[in-house]
Design a protein around this motif. Structure first.
Motif, PDB file in Angstrom:
ATOM      1  N   HIS A  23       0.693  -1.287  -0.143  1.00 10.66           N
ATOM      2  CA  HIS A  23      -0.001  -0.158  -0.012  1.00 10.66           C
ATOM      3  C   HIS A  23       0.431   1.287  -0.165  1.00 10.66           C
ATOM      4  O   HIS A  23      -0.034   2.139  -0.002  1.00 10.66           O
ATOM      5  N   ILE A  24       2.399   1.388  -0.421  1.00  6.54           N
ATOM      6  CA  ILE A  24       3.041   2.432  -0.654  1.00  6.54           C
ATOM      7  C   ILE A  24       3.154   2.616  -1.557  1.00  6.54           C
ATOM      8  O   ILE A  24       3.126   2.440  -2.108  1.00  6.54           O
ATOM      9  N   ASP A  25       3.150   3.755  -2.002  1.00  3.99           N
ATOM     10  CA  ASP A  25       3.044   4.038  -3.441  1.00  3.99           C
ATOM     11  C   ASP A  25       4.779   5.636  -3.457  1.00  3.99           C
ATOM     12  O   ASP A  25       5.109   5.711  -3.426  1.00  3.99           O
ATOM     13  N   LEU A  26       4.961   3.752  -4.046  1.00  3.49           N
ATOM     14  CA  LEU A  26       7.009   3.052  -4.347  1.00  3.49           C
ATOM     15  C   LEU A  26       7.177   4.357  -4.509  1.00  3.49           C
ATOM     16  O   LEU A  26       8.367   5.428  -4.555  1.00  3.49           O
ATOM     17  N   SER A  27       6.672   4.393  -5.925  1.00  2.52           N
ATOM     18  CA  SER A  27       7.057   6.348  -7.281  1.00  2.52           C
ATOM     19  C   SER A  27       6.998   7.218  -6.066  1.00  2.52           C
ATOM     20  O   SER A  27       7.923   8.419  -6.662  1.00  2.52           O
ATOM     21  N   LYS A  28       6.112   7.401  -4.978  1.00  3.07           N
ATOM     22  CA  LYS A  28       6.844   9.304  -4.669  1.00  3.07           C
ATOM     23  C   LYS A  28       7.081   9.492  -3.021  1.00  3.07           C
ATOM     24  O   LYS A  28       7.158  10.254  -2.276  1.00  3.07           O
ATOM     25  N   VAL A  29       7.961   8.106  -2.388  1.00  5.54           N
ATOM     26  CA  VAL A  29       8.167   8.189  -1.723  1.00  5.54           C
ATOM     27  C   VAL A  29       9.601   9.018  -1.736  1.00  5.54           C
ATOM     28  O   VAL A  29      10.781   9.024  -3.188  1.00  5.54           O
ATOM     29  N   THR A  30      10.567   9.566  -0.803  1.00  3.85           N
ATOM     30  CA  THR A  30      11.677  10.934  -1.073  1.00  3.85           C
ATOM     31  C   THR A  30      11.981  11.290   0.577  1.00  3.85           C
ATOM     32  O   THR A  30      12.065   9.952   1.751  1.00  3.85           O
ATOM     33  N   ALA A  31      13.343  11.057   0.206  1.00  6.59           N
ATOM     34  CA  ALA A  31      13.768  11.582   1.067  1.00  6.59           C
ATOM     35  C   ALA A  31      15.209  12.552   1.304  1.00  6.59           C
ATOM     36  O   ALA A  31      15.640  12.885   0.155  1.00  6.59           O
ATOM     37  N   LEU A  32      15.062  13.289   2.451  1.00  7.03           N
ATOM     38  CA  LEU A  32      16.550  14.510   2.512  1.00  7.03           C
ATOM     39  C   LEU A  32      17.638  14.276   3.675  1.00  7.03           C
ATOM     40  O   LEU A  32      17.653  12.992   3.979  1.00  7.03           O
ATOM     41  N   ASN A  33      19.154  14.058   2.551  1.00  2.87           N
ATOM     42  CA  ASN A  33      20.051  14.116   2.635  1.00  2.87           C
ATOM     43  C   ASN A  33      20.642  12.442   2.177  1.00  2.87           C
ATOM     44  O   ASN A  33      21.318  12.171   3.676  1.00  2.87           O
ATOM     45  N   GLU A  34      19.640  12.152   1.652  1.00  2.00           N
ATOM     46  CA  GLU A  34      20.279  10.462   1.250  1.00  2.00           C
ATOM     47  C   GLU A  34      22.135  10.387   0.742  1.00  2.00           C
ATOM     48  O   GLU A  34      21.622  11.463  -0.557  1.00  2.00           O
ATOM     49  N   ALA A  35      22.684   9.498   1.055  1.00  2.00           N
ATOM     50  CA  ALA A  35      23.748  10.151   0.502  1.00  2.00           C
ATOM     51  C   ALA A  35      23.235   9.733  -1.362  1.00  2.00           C
ATOM     52  O   ALA A  35      24.252  10.198  -2.844  1.00  2.00           O
ATOM     53  N   ASN A  36      22.714   8.966  -1.771  1.00  2.00           N
ATOM     54  CA  ASN A  36      22.509   8.729  -2.621  1.00  2.00           C
ATOM     55  C   ASN A  36      20.981   8.629  -3.767  1.00  2.00           C
ATOM     56  O   ASN A  36      20.420   7.769  -3.105  1.00  2.00           O
ATOM     57  N   PRO A  37      20.387   9.775  -4.284  1.00  2.00           N
ATOM     58  CA  PRO A  37      19.551   9.821  -4.407  1.00  2.00           C
ATOM     59  C   PRO A  37      18.966   8.998  -4.977  1.00  2.00           C
ATOM     60  O   PRO A  37      18.628   7.904  -5.893  1.00  2.00           O
ATOM     61  N   GLY A  38      17.492   8.632  -4.510  1.00  2.00           N
ATOM     62  CA  GLY A  38      16.562   7.331  -4.752  1.00  2.00           C
ATOM     63  C   GLY A  38      16.846   6.334  -4.242  1.00  2.00           C
ATOM     64  O   GLY A  38      15.984   4.852  -4.467  1.00  2.00           O
ATOM     65  N   SER A  39      18.097   6.433  -3.532  1.00  2.00           N
ATOM     66  CA  SER A  39      17.970   4.495  -3.010  1.00  2.00           C
ATOM     67  C   SER A  39      16.873   4.505  -1.580  1.00  2.00           C
ATOM     68  O   SER A  39      16.818   3.583  -1.337  1.00  2.00           O
ATOM     69  N   VAL A  40      16.206   5.635  -0.919  1.00  2.00           N
ATOM     70  CA  VAL A  40      14.976   5.140  -0.007  1.00  2.00           C
ATOM     71  C   VAL A  40      14.243   4.151  -0.516  1.00  2.00           C
ATOM     72  O   VAL A  40      13.747   3.847   0.316  1.00  2.00           O
ATOM     73  N   LYS A  41      13.646   4.599  -1.818  1.00  2.00           N
ATOM     74  CA  LYS A  41      13.174   2.731  -2.165  1.00  2.00           C
ATOM     75  C   LYS A  41      13.260   2.493  -1.837  1.00  2.00           C
ATOM     76  O   LYS A  41      12.448   1.134  -1.883  1.00  2.00           O
ATOM     77  N   ASN A  52      17.745  -9.040   3.434  1.00  2.00           N
ATOM     78  CA  ASN A  52      18.332  -8.848   2.518  1.00  2.00           C
ATOM     79  C   ASN A  52      18.530  -8.461   2.397  1.00  2.00           C
ATOM     80  O   ASN A  52      17.952  -6.990   1.514  1.00  2.00           O
ATOM     81  N   SER A  53      19.806  -7.382   2.556  1.00  2.00           N
ATOM     82  CA  SER A  53      20.577  -6.348   2.292  1.00  2.00           C
ATOM     83  C   SER A  53      21.642  -7.059   0.996  1.00  2.00           C
ATOM     84  O   SER A  53      22.971  -5.795   1.223  1.00  2.00           O
ATOM     85  N   SER A  54      21.696  -7.808   0.346  1.00  2.00           N
ATOM     86  CA  SER A  54      22.624  -7.124  -0.950  1.00  2.00           C
ATOM     87  C   SER A  54      22.338  -5.934  -1.940  1.00  2.00           C
ATOM     88  O   SER A  54      22.934  -6.077  -2.406  1.00  2.00           O
ATOM     89  N   GLY A  55      20.895  -5.358  -1.686  1.00  2.00           N
ATOM     90  CA  GLY A  55      21.096  -4.899  -2.449  1.00  2.00           C
ATOM     91  C   GLY A  55      21.410  -3.499  -2.159  1.00  2.00           C
ATOM     92  O   GLY A  55      22.250  -3.149  -1.982  1.00  2.00           O
ATOM     93  N   GLU A  56      20.758  -2.220  -2.901  1.00  2.00           N
ATOM     94  CA  GLU A  56      21.223  -1.407  -2.667  1.00  2.00           C
ATOM     95  C   GLU A  56      20.334  -0.789  -0.571  1.00  2.00           C
ATOM     96  O   GLU A  56      19.190  -1.158  -0.398  1.00  2.00           O
ATOM     97  N   HIS A  57      20.802   0.036  -0.429  1.00  2.00           N
ATOM     98  CA  HIS A  57      20.410   0.780   1.121  1.00  2.00           C
ATOM     99  C   HIS A  57      20.193   1.722   0.985  1.00  2.00           C
ATOM    100  O   HIS A  57      21.017   2.352   0.492  1.00  2.00           O
ATOM    101  N   LEU A  58      19.526   2.594   2.713  1.00  2.00           N
ATOM    102  CA  LEU A  58      19.568   4.491   2.278  1.00  2.00           C
ATOM    103  C   LEU A  58      20.930   4.412   3.073  1.00  2.00           C
ATOM    104  O   LEU A  58      20.417   3.833   3.835  1.00  2.00           O
TER     105      LEU A  58
END
Length: 204
Positions: A23-41, A52-58
């Motif tokens: 139910h999360i509208d993932l395309s509209k999730v945002t974060a301030l001060n993330e080192a890699n833009p878009g990684s919050v998703k 599962n920590s094999s992928g990207e993280h915030l």
């Protein structure tokens, strides 16, 4: 209050059936001060995949551990608990402050506003802790903003998973908008009989 998983999850509402991930509208999730833009998703995933920590993280920018994460939902939800799996070596967030149904919050707002609820976190590398909400205050949640002001080590913050447990309403937000729109008649939807091949052209 944190819930530890030293019980049968099927008997304590801990199963994926209660996860609000879908139910999360993932395309509209945002974060301030993330080192890699878009990684919050990347931190929003199915409950079974929380470790599962094999992928990207915030991760916050180096030297500044503060993070502000905005999460909108596709329908109003009721949130029972929040789970956060942080990074190792002191990079896990040590505090969480939550705001509900507030759009456009920045760091200045978050630091000066009173949160709906806040928790002192513990390192939860195994994903066995959930923080119970004051449930009566987490009804009809259209969006939620999570403020992580600091980490245990203090230099940077890493988050690998954020999860919510609760219930979603059956009426999605876009459906509500459609219903409201249809209350106002559209003249093109009410053609006369003359227009449709009938003999009358007067519409009462």
């Amino acid at each position: 209050m944190a819930c530890t998983h030293d019980h049968s999850c099927e008997d304590h509402d801990c199963s994926s059936n209660w996860s609000l991930y879908k139910h999360i509208d993932l395309s509209k999730v945002t974060a301030l001060n993330e080192a890699n833009p878009g990684s919050v998703k990347s931190v929003f995933k199915a409950w079974e995949e929380r470790l599962n920590s094999s992928g990207e993280h915030l991760e916050s920018n180096e030297g500044d551990p503060e993070l502000l994460v905005y999460i909108p939902f596709t329908s109003d939800v009721k949130i029972k608990s929040i789970s956060v799996v942080g990074g190792a070596d002191g990079t896990s967030p040590s505090k969480l402050r939550v705001f509900i149904n507030r759009d456009g919050i920045d760091f200045s707002d978050a630091q000066s506003m009173q949160p709906v609820q806040e928790w002192d976190l513990v390192e939860n590398l195994q994903g066995v802790l959930e923080y119970q909400t004051r449930y009566s205050k987490f009804q009809s949640v259209a969006n939620i903003t999570l403020h992580f002001p600091e980490s245990f080590a203090g230099d940077t913050t890493q988050i690998h998973y954020i999860g919510f447990k609760g219930e979603a309403t059956q009426l999605k937000r876009d459906v509500v908008a459609t219903i409201v729109y249809e209350i106002t008649p559209n003249p093109s939807d009410h053609k006369t009989r003359a227009e449709t091949g009938g003999g009358l052209s007067h519409v009462e």
